[in-house]
Design a protein around this motif. Sequence first.
Motif: not given
Length: 285
Positions: A158, A222, A224, A268, A271-272, A274-276, A279
């Motif tokens: 990270l 990653p 993220v 935001w 970041l969102r 990279t998460r939702v 893959r």
Amino acid sequence: MIALALLFAVLGAFSNALGTAFQRKAAATVPRGGGLRLLRDLVRRPAWALGIAGVTGAAVFQALALVNGPMAFVQPLFILELPFALLLAVPLMGRRLPAAAWWAIATVVAGLALLLAAAAPAGTRDQAAMDRWIPVLACTLGAMAAAAVLTRSSTSPLLRAAVLAAGAAIGNALTAALMKSATGHLTDGGLPAFLTAWQTYGFALTGIAALLLLENALQAGPLVASQPALTIGDAAVSLLLGVVLFEESVRTGWWLLPQAAGALLILWGVLRLTRVVPRLADIVR
């Protein structure tokens, strides 16, 4: 002029999205490693060559945008690269974006629009005196070198991804500043002035260094960690260099509040994303 800067910057972000997608695909196919060995392995991959073609096209559009508008306006528009990458790559992979991803993309675009509208960057200079260049070069090149050195002893994927991406973002911003100055020489004095300007060779070298940092960041950890640092870092440092080097102006006072709100919306949204998006790294490969 601003309309042309906007058009070329958006085209540059689109081209860069294609290039980055192919670069990520190539980076995923080489053994883990870094430095020049990684670059040597990448040049053998056709996908990497296609990625470089996309990045080269983006550089041409970027130069045209910088000729027609202030750096503090042009460079933040390259935040659109990530939404473009998703909108291009997901259908090609036979997948669909979830509703949350569409909201995240809309948030990034809205945040960018709010930030630029509130900041209202303005400026017409494309050259800076050496007493401005010297401290900028010392700080930016020093930060890039520090990013490469500090991550060599880190075992955290990270942290490595974030720091290397931040170094790449600084390199991208410095490359843009040097490119703006070099293209200014081209428009004012023609090809001879362009080829004899130190900024021309400066942006070529810093561009390669930034690319190498980016390749290592993509492989180190990653998205993220790397994508927010790359996206926000490039825009923030570019805006700062536009003000410091070329004396571009942005609104201050209470206008800083909507600017901060726009920056937070962008952060935001990135970041969102990279998460939702399932893959995400695989989708853009």
